[in-house]
Design a protein around this motif. Structure first.
Motif, PDB file in Angstrom:
ATOM      1  N   SER A 132       0.826  -1.209   0.000  1.00 47.54           N
ATOM      2  CA  SER A 132       0.000   0.000   0.000  1.00 47.54           C
ATOM      3  C   SER A 132       0.858   1.256   0.000  1.00 47.54           C
ATOM      4  CB  SER A 132      -0.926   0.021   1.217  1.00 47.54           C
ATOM      5  OG  SER A 132      -1.839  -1.050   1.149  1.00 47.54           O
ATOM      6  N   LYS A 133       1.982   1.229   0.703  1.00 42.98           N
ATOM      7  CA  LYS A 133       2.894   2.383   0.752  1.00 42.98           C
ATOM      8  C   LYS A 133       3.439   2.683  -0.644  1.00 42.98           C
ATOM      9  CE  LYS A 133       5.495   5.458   2.785  1.00 42.98           C
ATOM     10  NZ  LYS A 133       4.953   6.669   3.332  1.00 42.98           N
ATOM     11  N   THR A 134       3.714   1.645  -1.436  1.00 36.80           N
ATOM     12  CA  THR A 134       4.204   1.830  -2.803  1.00 36.80           C
ATOM     13  C   THR A 134       3.144   2.523  -3.654  1.00 36.80           C
ATOM     14  OG1 THR A 134       5.567  -0.156  -2.586  1.00 36.80           O
ATOM     15  CG2 THR A 134       5.147   0.629  -4.818  1.00 36.80           C
ATOM     16  N   VAL A 135       1.891   2.095  -3.496  1.00 37.70           N
ATOM     17  CA  VAL A 135       0.788   2.714  -4.241  1.00 37.70           C
ATOM     18  C   VAL A 135       0.633   4.170  -3.814  1.00 37.70           C
ATOM     19  CG1 VAL A 135      -1.697   2.657  -4.712  1.00 37.70           C
ATOM     20  CG2 VAL A 135      -0.409   0.525  -4.548  1.00 37.70           C
ATOM     21  N   SER A 136       0.677   4.434  -2.526  1.00 34.99           N
ATOM     22  CA  SER A 136       0.551   5.803  -2.028  1.00 34.99           C
ATOM     23  C   SER A 136       1.671   6.690  -2.580  1.00 34.99           C
ATOM     24  CB  SER A 136       0.592   5.822  -0.500  1.00 34.99           C
ATOM     25  OG  SER A 136      -0.517   5.138   0.025  1.00 34.99           O
ATOM     26  N   ARG A 137       2.867   6.144  -2.639  1.00 28.60           N
ATOM     27  CA  ARG A 137       3.985   6.924  -3.172  1.00 28.60           C
ATOM     28  C   ARG A 137       3.788   7.208  -4.663  1.00 28.60           C
ATOM     29  NH1 ARG A 137      10.408   5.538  -2.334  1.00 28.60           N
ATOM     30  NH2 ARG A 137      11.141   7.517  -3.166  1.00 28.60           N
ATOM     31  N   ALA A 138       3.291   6.221  -5.411  1.00 27.63           N
ATOM     32  CA  ALA A 138       3.034   6.402  -6.848  1.00 27.63           C
ATOM     33  C   ALA A 138       1.954   7.465  -7.067  1.00 27.63           C
ATOM     34  CB  ALA A 138       2.608   5.082  -7.480  1.00 27.63           C
ATOM     35  N   LEU A 139       0.875   7.390  -6.292  1.00 31.79           N
ATOM     36  CA  LEU A 139      -0.195   8.381  -6.416  1.00 31.79           C
ATOM     37  C   LEU A 139       0.301   9.769  -6.011  1.00 31.79           C
ATOM     38  CD1 LEU A 139      -3.273   6.351  -5.099  1.00 31.79           C
ATOM     39  CD2 LEU A 139      -2.626   6.828  -7.474  1.00 31.79           C
ATOM     40  N   GLY A 140       1.166   9.828  -5.002  1.00 33.10           N
ATOM     41  CA  GLY A 140       1.761  11.095  -4.596  1.00 33.10           C
ATOM     42  C   GLY A 140       2.592  11.716  -5.706  1.00 33.10           C
ATOM     43  N   LEU A 141       3.316  10.874  -6.439  1.00 29.71           N
ATOM     44  CA  LEU A 141       4.114  11.351  -7.564  1.00 29.71           C
ATOM     45  C   LEU A 141       3.209  11.918  -8.654  1.00 29.71           C
ATOM     46  CD1 LEU A 141       6.846  11.634  -8.993  1.00 29.71           C
ATOM     47  CD2 LEU A 141       6.578   9.273  -9.768  1.00 29.71           C
ATOM     48  N   LEU A 142       2.131  11.197  -8.970  1.00 30.67           N
ATOM     49  CA  LEU A 142       1.185  11.679  -9.983  1.00 30.67           C
ATOM     50  C   LEU A 142       0.513  12.983  -9.543  1.00 30.67           C
ATOM     51  CD1 LEU A 142      -0.450   8.282 -11.005  1.00 30.67           C
ATOM     52  CD2 LEU A 142       1.224   9.616 -12.314  1.00 30.67           C
ATOM     53  N   LYS A 143       0.225  13.108  -8.252  1.00 35.73           N
ATOM     54  CA  LYS A 143      -0.363  14.345  -7.728  1.00 35.73           C
ATOM     55  C   LYS A 143       0.626  15.497  -7.861  1.00 35.73           C
ATOM     56  CE  LYS A 143      -3.247  12.008  -4.360  1.00 35.73           C
ATOM     57  NZ  LYS A 143      -3.407  11.669  -2.935  1.00 35.73           N
ATOM     58  N   SER A 144       1.898  15.235  -7.550  1.00 39.00           N
ATOM     59  CA  SER A 144       2.906  16.300  -7.639  1.00 39.00           C
ATOM     60  C   SER A 144       3.112  16.760  -9.082  1.00 39.00           C
ATOM     61  CB  SER A 144       4.233  15.836  -7.042  1.00 39.00           C
ATOM     62  OG  SER A 144       4.876  14.892  -7.878  1.00 39.00           O
ATOM     63  N   GLU A 145       2.820  15.898 -10.034  1.00 40.26           N
ATOM     64  CA  GLU A 145       2.921  16.241 -11.446  1.00 40.26           C
ATOM     65  C   GLU A 145       1.659  16.935 -11.958  1.00 40.26           C
ATOM     66  OE1 GLU A 145       3.780  12.542 -13.398  1.00 40.26           O
ATOM     67  OE2 GLU A 145       5.774  12.395 -12.515  1.00 40.26           O
ATOM     68  N   GLY A 146       0.632  17.023 -11.106  1.00 43.49           N
ATOM     69  CA  GLY A 146      -0.610  17.675 -11.497  1.00 43.49           C
ATOM     70  C   GLY A 146      -1.509  16.822 -12.366  1.00 43.49           C
ATOM     71  N   LEU A 147      -1.251  15.520 -12.406  1.00 45.02           N
ATOM     72  CA  LEU A 147      -2.059  14.632 -13.246  1.00 45.02           C
ATOM     73  C   LEU A 147      -3.337  14.177 -12.566  1.00 45.02           C
ATOM     74  CD1 LEU A 147       0.781  12.420 -14.751  1.00 45.02           C
ATOM     75  CD2 LEU A 147      -0.380  14.353 -15.799  1.00 45.02           C
ATOM     76  N   VAL A 148      -3.286  14.016 -11.244  1.00 47.52           N
ATOM     77  CA  VAL A 148      -4.438  13.527 -10.494  1.00 47.52           C
ATOM     78  C   VAL A 148      -4.602  14.359  -9.227  1.00 47.52           C
ATOM     79  CG1 VAL A 148      -4.179  11.152 -11.347  1.00 47.52           C
ATOM     80  CG2 VAL A 148      -3.101  11.806  -9.198  1.00 47.52           C
ATOM     81  N   SER A 149      -5.755  14.217  -8.597  1.00 50.68           N
ATOM     82  CA  SER A 149      -5.990  14.845  -7.295  1.00 50.68           C
ATOM     83  C   SER A 149      -6.888  13.941  -6.472  1.00 50.68           C
ATOM     84  CB  SER A 149      -6.632  16.227  -7.464  1.00 50.68           C
ATOM     85  OG  SER A 149      -7.899  16.109  -8.057  1.00 50.68           O
ATOM     86  N   SER A 150      -6.815  14.109  -5.162  1.00 51.58           N
ATOM     87  CA  SER A 150      -7.660  13.337  -4.253  1.00 51.58           C
ATOM     88  C   SER A 150      -8.973  14.062  -4.076  1.00 51.58           C
ATOM     89  CB  SER A 150      -6.968  13.181  -2.896  1.00 51.58           C
ATOM     90  OG  SER A 150      -5.806  12.417  -3.041  1.00 51.58           O
ATOM     91  N   ARG A 151     -10.055  13.319  -4.138  1.00 53.49           N
ATOM     92  CA  ARG A 151     -11.389  13.905  -4.000  1.00 53.49           C
ATOM     93  C   ARG A 151     -12.179  13.224  -2.892  1.00 53.49           C
ATOM     94  NH1 ARG A 151     -12.445  16.710  -9.021  1.00 53.49           N
ATOM     95  NH2 ARG A 151     -10.461  17.767  -9.309  1.00 53.49           N
ATOM     96  N   GLY A 152     -11.555  12.977  -1.787  1.00 52.37           N
ATOM     97  CA  GLY A 152     -12.234  12.385  -0.630  1.00 52.37           C
ATOM     98  C   GLY A 152     -12.848  11.038  -0.949  1.00 52.37           C
TER      99      GLY A 152
END
Length: 115
Positions: free
Chosen positions: A47-67
């Motif tokens: 799960s930590k690997t997935v969280s890190r991958a999603l964090g990278l995509l967020k930092s690139e402005g590709l995705v965002s968290s929507r609750g």
């Protein structure tokens, strides 16, 4: 050194997979990514690997968290180059990704003698 699961998949591999789907137009703006558990099972990572991958995509402005909606693709994910568009057309026949248009182009004549 980045963590790699026994299958050889790390956070960069997971991020690259979703980045490619977004770039190819297979994930449109507003589309939800799979849940952390679904991604974890798909790639066989922690799960930590997935969280890190999603964090990278967020930092690139590709995705965002929507609750409660989870992680979704942002409205303008990438500036697509002509080469990227040709590669997309070769892969899936789509000239534009969902939400992309050809507006904003300027047409001008240039002389070979322009300074």
């Amino acid at each position: 050194m980045a963590y790699k699961a026994p299958e050889g998949k790390g956070y960069a591999d997971v991020a690259a997979h979703f980045r490619a789907l977004i770039k190819a137009g297979e994930l449109a703006p507003g589309d939800a990514l799979p849940s952390v558990n679904e991604i974890r099972e798909q790639f066989g990572v922690a799960s930590k690997t997935v969280s890190r991958a999603l964090g990278l995509l967020k930092s690139e402005g590709l995705v965002s968290s929507r609750g409660a909606l989870g992680t979704v693709v942002e409205k303008s994910p990438l500036v697509i180059t002509g080469a990227d568009r040709l590669n997309r057309m070769e892969k899936n026949g789509l000239r534009y990704a969902p939400g992309e248009t050809s507006s904003g182009h300027r047409v001008m004549l240039r002389s070979v003698h322009d300074p």
